[in-house]
Design a protein around this motif. Structure first.
Motif, PDB file in Angstrom:
ATOM      1  N   ASP A 167       0.833  -1.216   0.000  1.00 60.89           N
ATOM      2  CA  ASP A 167       0.000   0.000   0.000  1.00 60.89           C
ATOM      3  C   ASP A 167       0.859   1.253   0.000  1.00 60.89           C
ATOM      4  OD1 ASP A 167      -2.323  -1.484  -0.019  1.00 60.89           O
ATOM      5  OD2 ASP A 167      -2.681  -1.311   2.144  1.00 60.89           O
ATOM      6  N   GLU A 168       1.955   1.208   0.766  1.00 62.84           N
ATOM      7  CA  GLU A 168       2.868   2.353   0.792  1.00 62.84           C
ATOM      8  C   GLU A 168       3.422   2.622  -0.604  1.00 62.84           C
ATOM      9  OE1 GLU A 168       7.280   3.615   2.514  1.00 62.84           O
ATOM     10  OE2 GLU A 168       6.363   1.716   3.153  1.00 62.84           O
ATOM     11  N   LYS A 170       2.230   1.685  -3.512  1.00 59.95           N
ATOM     12  CA  LYS A 170       1.150   2.134  -4.388  1.00 59.95           C
ATOM     13  C   LYS A 170       0.900   3.626  -4.213  1.00 59.95           C
ATOM     14  CE  LYS A 170      -1.337  -2.291  -4.466  1.00 59.95           C
ATOM     15  NZ  LYS A 170      -2.522  -3.027  -3.948  1.00 59.95           N
ATOM     16  N   SER A 171       0.988   4.086  -2.971  1.00 60.56           N
ATOM     17  CA  SER A 171       0.749   5.509  -2.714  1.00 60.56           C
ATOM     18  C   SER A 171       1.790   6.378  -3.406  1.00 60.56           C
ATOM     19  CB  SER A 171       0.738   5.795  -1.214  1.00 60.56           C
ATOM     20  OG  SER A 171       2.042   5.735  -0.646  1.00 60.56           O
ATOM     21  N   ASP A 174       0.930   6.600  -7.003  1.00 61.38           N
ATOM     22  CA  ASP A 174      -0.214   7.506  -7.149  1.00 61.38           C
ATOM     23  C   ASP A 174       0.211   8.971  -7.075  1.00 61.38           C
ATOM     24  OD1 ASP A 174      -1.912   5.359  -7.395  1.00 61.38           O
ATOM     25  OD2 ASP A 174      -2.564   5.388  -5.293  1.00 61.38           O
TER      26      ASP A 174
END
Length: 396
Positions: A167-168, A170-171, A174
């Motif tokens: 998730d980190e 992916k951020s 983004d």
């Protein structure tokens, strides 16, 4: 012209994260303000600086030795030949007066912190961004309009598993980053390989991932880990062993087939020279991470760049550690490969000007005199707490 005052204080950058060698729960940094008697737009010019993350605030050295030494210098010892601006080179000589060679230690951080503030003031006195001043005075007169940056993260953290790590990353994608970096070496090899593979699943390719050991491995561990990761074709394998263990670096370079990066904990031109002479680094593939804010400042860094050129290396091999605006200006003005970035940690020092989004791994620079701290509001508010007379502070 003269320097009117210099103020320093230590501020926390603590965070509940760790790499393979240290945790950052008690880390701090020095911030400094150098006020001159030069007036621009009716206000005194003030240059700001700080030391990069990973080294503690050198408050004692600054207050007991280097700040008094600079304030005691005569105007002739610190200004350029025309008397119209400060001379960073002369100021460097003043700061290093009566300092023995070698044994660089934490004094490199103290001098580098003051050096940053001096360059900020110099460019503000010229009323131009530092990157333009560097290109005109020390470069070829042109700048890189945008600079490559990568997102450094992937720290070890309590209760941080593979989903949280993904998730980190992916951020960061983004946010506009195209390449990311993660920490390794703090857990068993099998666990780190799972972490690496989980991140590659997110970023799409090993060429979009750097890994950083933070100097943890001995030679046997370095080679063993390198053998395990070589087929990932990572963008680089970073600071694998002790920064001064050039033998380890040379032996690793013989067997590891992909790019290696190191240098963030080498703090002088002589240490950098020894790395190039003895560590088996490859100028066609490898990267150098010297951080001017930790290594006596930009005056010393430009000596390193000259040494690299004399030894067949390009400034494009350099991607400085630190993730701060000072290195970003250097990257744009002196044609480095790019700059590190810390989008999630070490705030407010990490990151760049407000309103300048990362676009496909690149960031632009603001047209702001000096280093551009005034264009990063949270950092500027912290720097202003040094309690210089705010009615005199240079605000673009």
């Amino acid at each position: 012209m003269k320097i009117v005052s210099i103020k320093e204080k230590a501020v926390p950058i603590s965070s509940n994260i760790s790499n393979a060698f240290i945790d950052f729960s008690k880390m701090n940094a020095s911030i400094v303000a150098v006020e001159t008697d030069v007036v621009r737009n009716g206000k005194h010019v003030v240059g700001y600086g700080f030391n990069s993350n990973g080294r503690y605030a050198p408050s004692g050295l600054l207050k007991e030795r280097f700040i008094p030494r600079l304030l005691e210098a005569s105007p002739e010892e610190i200004v350029n030949d025309t008397g119209t601006n400060l001379s960073p080179e002369k100021i460097h000589q003043v700061l290093m007066n009566n300092e023995k060679p070698g044994g660089h230690g934490e004094r490199t951080v103290a001098v580098g912190t003051l050096d940053m503030a001096v360059w900020d003031a110099v460019a503000k006195i010229e009323d131009v961004p530092l990157y333009k001043f560097l290109a005109d005075q020390y470069g070829d007169g042109t700048i890189d309009e945008k600079v490559f940056v990568y997102a450094a993260g992937g720290y070890y953290h309590p209760n941080k598993g593979l989903p949280e790590l993904q998730d980190e990353m992916k951020s960061y994608l983004d946010m506009g980053y195209s390449k990311v970096k993660m920490k390794v070496g703090g857990v068993p090899l099998e666990e780190d390989l799972k972490r690496i593979e989980a991140v590659i699943d997110v970023v799409g390719s090993g060429q979009n991932l750097m890994i950083d050991v933070n100097g943890r491995f001995n030679l046997e561990e370095a080679i063993h880990f390198g053998e395990a990761i070589k087929d990932y074709n990572l963008f680089w394998y970073e600071e694998v062993g002790d920064p001064l263990d050039y033998h380890l670096q040379a032996e690793l370079s013989k067997v590891y087939p992909n790019a290696i990066a190191t240098g963030e904990n080498l703090f002088s031109v002589q240490d950098a020279t020894n790395l190039i002479r003895y560590a088996g680094m490859n100028p066609k593939t490898d990267f150098l991470q010297f951080d001017c804010a930790l290594s006596y400042g930009l005056v010393e860094y430009m000596k390193i760049l000259k040494m690299l050129e004399e030894n067949g290396w390009s400034s494009r091999n350099c991607i400085p550690h630190g993730g701060h605006q000072m290195s970003l200006n250097i990257a744009a003005g002196l044609k480095l490969y790019g700059n590190e970035s810390y989008p999630g940690v070490f705030q407010p020092f990490g990151g760049f000007a407000d309103g300048y989004a990362i676009d496909n791994g690149y960031v632009g620079l603001p047209d702001v005199p000096g280093i551009g701290f005034e264009a990063k509001e949270d950092l500027y508010q912290l720097l202003k707490t040094l309690n210089l007379e705010q009615k005199k502070a240079y605000i673009n």
